[in-house]
Design a protein around this motif. Structure first.
Motif, short mmCIF file in Angstrom:
data_model
loop_
_atom_site.label_atom_id
_atom_site.label_comp_id
_atom_site.label_asym_id
_atom_site.label_seq_id
_atom_site.Cartn_x
_atom_site.Cartn_y
_atom_site.Cartn_z
N TYR A 1 -6.14 -6.75 -25.24
CA TYR A 1 -5.56 -5.41 -25.27
C TYR A 1 -6.53 -4.35 -24.77
N GLU A 2 -7.82 -4.52 -25.04
CA GLU A 2 -8.79 -3.52 -24.59
C GLU A 2 -8.80 -3.43 -23.06
N TRP A 3 -8.84 -4.59 -22.39
CA TRP A 3 -8.81 -4.57 -20.93
C TRP A 3 -7.48 -4.05 -20.40
N GLN A 4 -6.39 -4.33 -21.12
CA GLN A 4 -5.09 -3.81 -20.68
C GLN A 4 -5.11 -2.28 -20.64
N VAL A 5 -5.70 -1.68 -21.68
CA VAL A 5 -5.76 -0.21 -21.72
C VAL A 5 -6.58 0.31 -20.54
N ARG A 6 -7.73 -0.33 -20.26
CA ARG A 6 -8.57 0.13 -19.15
C ARG A 6 -7.83 0.03 -17.82
N ARG B 1 -2.20 -0.97 -31.32
CA ARG B 1 -3.16 -2.02 -31.65
C ARG B 1 -4.37 -1.49 -32.44
N LYS B 2 -4.39 -0.18 -32.68
CA LYS B 2 -5.44 0.44 -33.49
C LYS B 2 -6.83 0.02 -32.98
N LEU B 3 -7.03 0.22 -31.70
CA LEU B 3 -8.27 -0.25 -31.09
C LEU B 3 -9.48 0.56 -31.54
#
Length: 578
Positions: A215-220, A252-254
């Motif tokens: 999910y972190e890479w998806q946001v970027r 996702r509360k990153l």
């Protein structure tokens, strides 16, 4: 103007943070440290050097994550000392990549680039696609950090090549995450100049990260896609990707500062382009708040305690006396006025210093570029003059009837052409006042072979990626010119399959150059061998020139048979400091 003041606000917040806070250490993960130390003890008990190196790499990564680069580098270097004594391995490639990353994070870009190149070299030796994938990605990242510019050019092409190789190799080994990351790097690189080229890479990267639930890479990647669509003036799609990134971040509360700052920055760009000034200002305020939050995150506990104590003291002051409360308020007001005055002064000083430093930087940059142009012009003129001398010697040799005189003219012309080749390489090369030894020696030797009618021979070159200054490259060029000339005269005429081997390696800043042929050598029988031996033994001009150039390099040299058998050949070896 709005951006200028907000940027200075960030600078002001940072200065306040530095002045106000004590040094705070970020604690390492105790579980990871315990596991690494346990592995280290086990390796020492079993006397397993590979396991010991792996434990030091784990410790180095943990210290690197908390910003203790000194201890991280110490552990990586200890692991490197162990791994270099073993056969080349993928662990050695990773260790070089770790060292490169540590040096980069300390802004030691020259050392970082050297380690990245070493990682690529070992991966090539292993013929390891996995090792090459991580080595090329690190090499591209380092070169992009060094370049960090706009537009196309040699540096841009080099970064693009490295990322492309990493993406190709990641696909080859079937590593989905590495492929997705390589595509993300490529998309971000193309985003500088070619948004249409960036689009397919970013879309594929998003698809792969979605499949892997990263999910972190998806946001970027979604924020990068939003930037692409803004550059293409497709604002609806830009808005959709930006909102999707924001929703994924919240769902996702990153809770990662860099991501939300990136999202807020994209919102600012979007509202700026759509001319929604109020919303643009609101998100700028969010960015300022995020920066302030980040700058005081490590002080929140202390601030909370101070706030509680302040409330208690305030209540006690109210109960004690109304006059005391008024006095405290007046004192707080004076403190606020002093603080405001101090911050205003700091703001003015920072603005003036920024302007002065920028002016000095531009001036130094212009002077540096002017000096570089002068040096390149000098090399160009020297190259032209040497070429003219070579042409004159060539014309004069054609008028000579004496065979020995023509040979002497030819040898003199080849020496001059080797120096002309050097200055052409200095003029055309991308490195300032340095020449690539591999390219330079290839051109010198090919010129000699062609002049003696051996242009069909394909010499064997094994030369590392070494750059030398002109004061060292000139002697090397003359020496190699003399040795290859000698091979054409006294070696190739006595063998049906002439062979010339040139190797050059840099071992701990000590360069070793060897030139070998497969001629009769100095230990065989026959008239040809005796002629060549006498030529080496006596003090000919060529050998005297070679010895003088070795002395100029402050090096050592020796001449010996190269191989055993019917055609032992001859090898000339020279060693000198880089």
């Amino acid at each position: 103007m709005l951006r200028f003041f907000l940027t200075l606000s960030f600078l002001l917040a940072f200065c306040v943070r530095i002045l106000a806070q004590d040094r705070t250490e970020i604690a390492a993960d105790p579980e990871k440290l315990r596991y690494a130390h346990q592995m280290e003890k086990e390796a020492m008990f079993k006397k397993d050097s590979l396991l010991l190196a792996k434990s030091w790499c784990l410790l180095g990564k943990e210290y690197e994550d908390i910003g203790d680069f000194g201890r991280a580098q110490s552990h990586f270097l200890k692991a490197l000392e162990v791994l270099e004594k073993r056969p080349p391995s993928y662990d050695l490639v990773k260790n070089f990549v770790f060292l490169s990353e540590t040096e980069q994070r300390q802004n030691h870009m020259e050392e970082s680039l050297a380690y990245a190149l070493a990682a690529r070299r070992v991966a090539h030796q292993l013929n390891s696609p996995e090792g090459l994938a991580i080595a090329y990605r690190m090499l591209g990242h380092v070169r992009e950090f060094i370049w960090d510019g706009k537009g196309y050019g040699p540096d841009y092409d080099s970064v693009l090549f490295c990322y492309s190789q990493s993406e190709k190799l990641s696909r080859q080994i079937g590593d989905t995450l590495k492929t997705a990351e390589a595509n993300a790097f490529l998309g971000a690189l193309y985003l500088r100049n070619s948004p249409m080229k960036a689009l397919p890479y970013l879309e594929e990267s998003l698809l792969l990260f979605t499949i892997k639930h990263d999910y972190e890479w998806q946001v970027r990647v979604l924020t990068h896609l939003s930037s692409v669509y803004q550059m293409l003036n497709r604002m609806k799609l830009s808005w959709a990707k930006l909102k999707q990134a924001e929703k994924l971040y919240k769902d996702r509360k990153l809770n990662e500062h860099g991501m939300i700052a990136m999202i807020e920055s994209r919102f600012v760009k979007y509202y700026e382009k759509t001319k929604q000034v109020d919303l643009e200002l609101a998100h700028y305020k969010n960015l300022v708040a995020l920066e302030m939050k980040r700058s005081i995150a490590d002080r929140e506990g202390a601030i909370s305690r101070l706030r509680i104590e302040y409330e208690i003291e305030k209540k006690e002051a109210i109960m004690k006396a109304q006059n005391h409360e008024i006095a405290l308020r007046e004192e707080n007001l004076r403190n606020q006025e002093r603080f405001t005055l101090a911050m205003t002064s700091l703001f003015v000083v920072a603005a003036i210093a920024s302007i002065i430093f920028f002016s000095l930087y531009r001036k130094n940059q212009r002077i540096s570029l002017y000096n570089e142009d002068l040096l390149r012009e000098q090399n160009h003129r020297v190259k032209n003059n040497l070429q003219i001398v070579s042409s004159l010697l060539n014309m004069q040799s054609k008028r000579l009837l004496d065979t020995e005189a023509r040979k002497a003219m030819l040898e003199a012309r080849l020496r001059i052409e080797s120096m002309a080749t050097l200055h052409r390489r200095l003029y055309d090369g991308s490195r300032f006042a340095k020449v690539n030894l591999d390219d330079f020696l290839r051109e010198v030797i090919q010129g000699v072979l062609k002049s003696f009618g051996y242009g069909h021979i394909q010499p064997i070159f094994q030369i590392e990626d070494i750059f030398l200054p002109a004061d060292k490259a000139v002697p090397i060029g003359l020496i190699v010119n003399e040795l290859s000339t000698n091979a054409c005269k006294y070696a190739f005429v006595f063998t049906a399959t002439p062979e010339l081997i040139v190797t050059c390696h840099n071992v701990k800043n000590n360069i070793r150059l060897t030139v070998s042929d497969n001629g009769p050598g100095i230990s065989g029988a026959g008239q040809a061998d005796d002629t060549r031996f006498q030529e080496k033994k006596k003090s000919s001009f060529g050998m005297a020139l070679i010895r003088s150039q070795v002395i100029q390099l402050d090096g050592t040299s020796h001449l010996s048979p190269a191989r055993s058998g019917a055609q032992p050949g001859l090898t000339f070896v020279i060693e000198f400091k880089a």
